[in-house]
Write an enzyme that holds these catalytic residues in place. Structure first.
Site, PDB file in Angstrom:
ATOM      1  CG  PHE A  72      -2.029   0.964   1.170  1.00 14.77           C
ATOM      2  CD1 PHE A  72      -3.225   0.630   0.560  1.00 14.77           C
ATOM      3  CD2 PHE A  72      -1.900   2.238   1.721  1.00 14.77           C
ATOM      4  CE1 PHE A  72      -4.274   1.549   0.499  1.00 14.77           C
ATOM      5  CE2 PHE A  72      -2.940   3.157   1.664  1.00 14.77           C
ATOM      6  CZ  PHE A  72      -4.132   2.806   1.053  1.00 14.77           C
ATOM      7  CG  HIS A  89      -9.666   2.506   5.957  1.00 20.27           C
ATOM      8  ND1 HIS A  89     -10.440   1.403   5.685  1.00 20.27           N
ATOM      9  CD2 HIS A  89      -8.537   2.352   5.218  1.00 20.27           C
ATOM     10  CE1 HIS A  89      -9.815   0.621   4.821  1.00 20.27           C
ATOM     11  NE2 HIS A  89      -8.658   1.168   4.528  1.00 20.27           N
ATOM     12  CB  SER A 120      -1.959  -4.337   6.260  1.00 22.55           C
ATOM     13  OG  SER A 120      -0.784  -3.606   5.982  1.00 22.55           O
ATOM     14  CG  LEU A 121      -7.752  -4.771   6.011  1.00 22.72           C
ATOM     15  CD1 LEU A 121      -9.075  -4.178   5.516  1.00 22.72           C
ATOM     16  CD2 LEU A 121      -7.985  -5.492   7.342  1.00 22.72           C
ATOM     17  CD  GLU A 122      -6.301  -6.837   0.672  1.00 24.70           C
ATOM     18  OE1 GLU A 122      -7.487  -6.656   0.975  1.00 24.70           O
ATOM     19  OE2 GLU A 122      -5.475  -5.915   0.645  1.00 24.70           O
ATOM     20  CB  THR A 176       3.624   0.922   6.193  1.00 26.37           C
ATOM     21  OG1 THR A 176       4.936   0.359   6.201  1.00 26.37           O
ATOM     22  CG2 THR A 176       3.639   2.196   7.023  1.00 26.37           C
ATOM     23  CB  ILE A 177      -1.574   0.616   8.813  1.00 28.69           C
ATOM     24  CG1 ILE A 177      -1.605  -0.830   8.276  1.00 28.69           C
ATOM     25  CG2 ILE A 177      -2.981   1.223   8.776  1.00 28.69           C
ATOM     26  CD1 ILE A 177      -2.189  -1.837   9.251  1.00 28.69           C
ATOM     27  CB  ILE A 178       0.360   6.056   7.338  1.00 22.05           C
ATOM     28  CG1 ILE A 178       1.705   5.371   7.114  1.00 22.05           C
ATOM     29  CG2 ILE A 178       0.550   7.491   7.858  1.00 22.05           C
ATOM     30  CD1 ILE A 178       2.594   6.042   6.079  1.00 22.05           C
TER      31      ILE A 178
HETATM   32  N1  LIG Z   1      -4.933   2.400   4.359  1.00 22.36           N
HETATM   33  C1  LIG Z   1      -4.059   1.367   4.328  1.00 22.36           C
HETATM   34  C2  LIG Z   1      -4.437   0.137   3.799  1.00 22.36           C
HETATM   35  N2  LIG Z   1      -5.677  -0.010   3.313  1.00 22.36           N
HETATM   36  C3  LIG Z   1      -6.040  -1.010   2.345  1.00 22.36           C
HETATM   37  C4  LIG Z   1      -6.511  -2.299   2.959  1.00 22.36           C
HETATM   38  O1  LIG Z   1      -5.428  -2.983   3.587  1.00 22.36           O
HETATM   39  C5  LIG Z   1      -7.066  -3.224   1.883  1.00 22.36           C
HETATM   40  O2  LIG Z   1      -6.096  -3.458   0.905  1.00 22.36           O
HETATM   41  C6  LIG Z   1      -8.302  -2.644   1.200  1.00 22.36           C
HETATM   42  O3  LIG Z   1      -9.298  -2.349   2.145  1.00 22.36           O
HETATM   43  C7  LIG Z   1      -8.878  -3.654   0.180  1.00 22.36           C
HETATM   44  O4  LIG Z   1      -9.266  -4.851   0.811  1.00 22.36           O
HETATM   45  N3  LIG Z   1      -3.564  -0.900   3.787  1.00 22.36           N
HETATM   46  C8  LIG Z   1      -2.289  -0.752   4.281  1.00 22.36           C
HETATM   47  O5  LIG Z   1      -1.479  -1.709   4.267  1.00 22.36           O
HETATM   48  N4  LIG Z   1      -1.907   0.451   4.776  1.00 22.36           N
HETATM   49  C9  LIG Z   1      -2.759   1.510   4.823  1.00 22.36           C
HETATM   50  O6  LIG Z   1      -2.332   2.603   5.307  1.00 22.36           O
HETATM   51  C1  LIG Z   2      -5.205   3.470   6.798  1.00 22.89           C
HETATM   52  C2  LIG Z   2      -5.742   4.816   6.566  1.00 22.89           C
HETATM   53  O1  LIG Z   2      -6.147   5.437   7.491  1.00 22.89           O
HETATM   54  C3  LIG Z   2      -5.803   5.394   5.239  1.00 22.89           C
HETATM   55  O2  LIG Z   2      -4.827   5.285   4.328  1.00 22.89           O
HETATM   56  C4  LIG Z   2      -7.119   5.864   4.815  1.00 22.89           C
HETATM   57  O3  LIG Z   2      -7.140   7.245   4.947  1.00 22.89           O
HETATM   58  P1  LIG Z   2      -8.481   8.018   5.253  1.00 22.89           P
HETATM   59  O4  LIG Z   2      -8.900   7.603   6.627  1.00 22.89           O
HETATM   60  O5  LIG Z   2      -8.063   9.466   5.200  1.00 22.89           O
HETATM   61  O6  LIG Z   2      -9.447   7.627   4.184  1.00 22.89           O
END
Ligand SMILES: Nc1c(NC[C@H](O)[C@H](O)[C@H](O)CO)[nH]c(=O)[nH]c1=O
Ligand SMILES: CC(=O)[C@@H](O)COP(=O)(O)O
EC number: 2.5.1.78
Length: 164
Positions: free
Chosen positions: A27, A95, A58-60, A87-89
């Site tokens: 991501f 979300h 990361s959800l996958e 990495t999830i920011i």
């Molecule tokens: N926002 C981030 C995501 N979001 C995507 C989800 O993980 C997933 O791919 C989507 O919902 C489709 O099923 N993933 C990260 O790894 N990091 C983020 O910051």
């Molecule tokens: C994981 C997140 O929060 C992200 O990338 C999604 O951002 P947002 O909450 O601004 O839609």
């Protein structure tokens, strides 16, 4: 720097030549490269081998481990352990909490219910700067940390008698 201790004495190596599956979420592409660099370096140093598969986010990651476990029962490749990288920011919405909490929860469920060795190298940060500090091999090296954690869990599984 806070939050980047490597706890080196906690790591042990398996006796066997371990083969692992790294699942990387891309991501955040550049951060994914940094985490993968740390993880592969740690596994190379330990003499372990690995395959790498890439997922969008990361959800996958947890489902890929389930696919691999199912495949192992059906004549697919055998893996001694798994390394989850992502990495999830934090963004503006809820979300972040969904992705951060659910990816970790699913990894924990898999590790306990399936008795498998998983190193969790999914960063959950407030911003890019925090993520880079932790992802870079020359700094926090959380990819390397997760890989060594997976190796340690493989070694503990060996020691405690549960065969993969
Ligand atoms: N926002 C981030 C995501 N979001 C995507 C989800 O993980 C997933 O791919 C989507 O919902 C489709 O099923 N993933 C990260 O790894 N990091 C983020 O910051
Ligand atoms: C994981 C997140 O929060 C992200 O990338 C999604 O951002 P947002 O909450 O601004 O839609």
């Amino acid at each position: 720097m806070a939050g980047t201790s490597q706890h080196g004495k906690a790591f042990i190596r398996p006796k066997k030549k371990a083969h692992l599956l790294i699942i990387e979420a891309r991501f955040h592409d550049d951060l994914a490269d940094a985490l993968l660099d740390g993880a592969t370096n740690a596994l190379d140093e330990a003499g372990a081998t690995y395959d790498v598969v890439t997922v969008p986010g990361s959800l996958e990651i947890p489902a890929v481990i389930t696919f691999a476990l199912d495949g192992m029962g059906e004549g697919g490749k055998d893996y001694d352990g798994f390394v989850a990288l992502g990495t999830i920011i934090r963004g503006d919405t809820y979300h972040f909490d969904i992705v951060a909490n659910e990816s970790s929860r699913a990894l924990m469920d898999l590790s306990v219910q399936e008795a498998i060795a998983i190193g969790n190298g999914i960063l959950t940060t407030e911003n890019d700067a925090q993520a880079w500090t932790r992802a870079k091999r020359s700094e926090g090296d959380k990819g390397g940390f997760a890989a060594r954690a997976a190796l340690t869990m493989i070694a503990l599984k060996e020691q405690l008698g549960a065969q993969s």
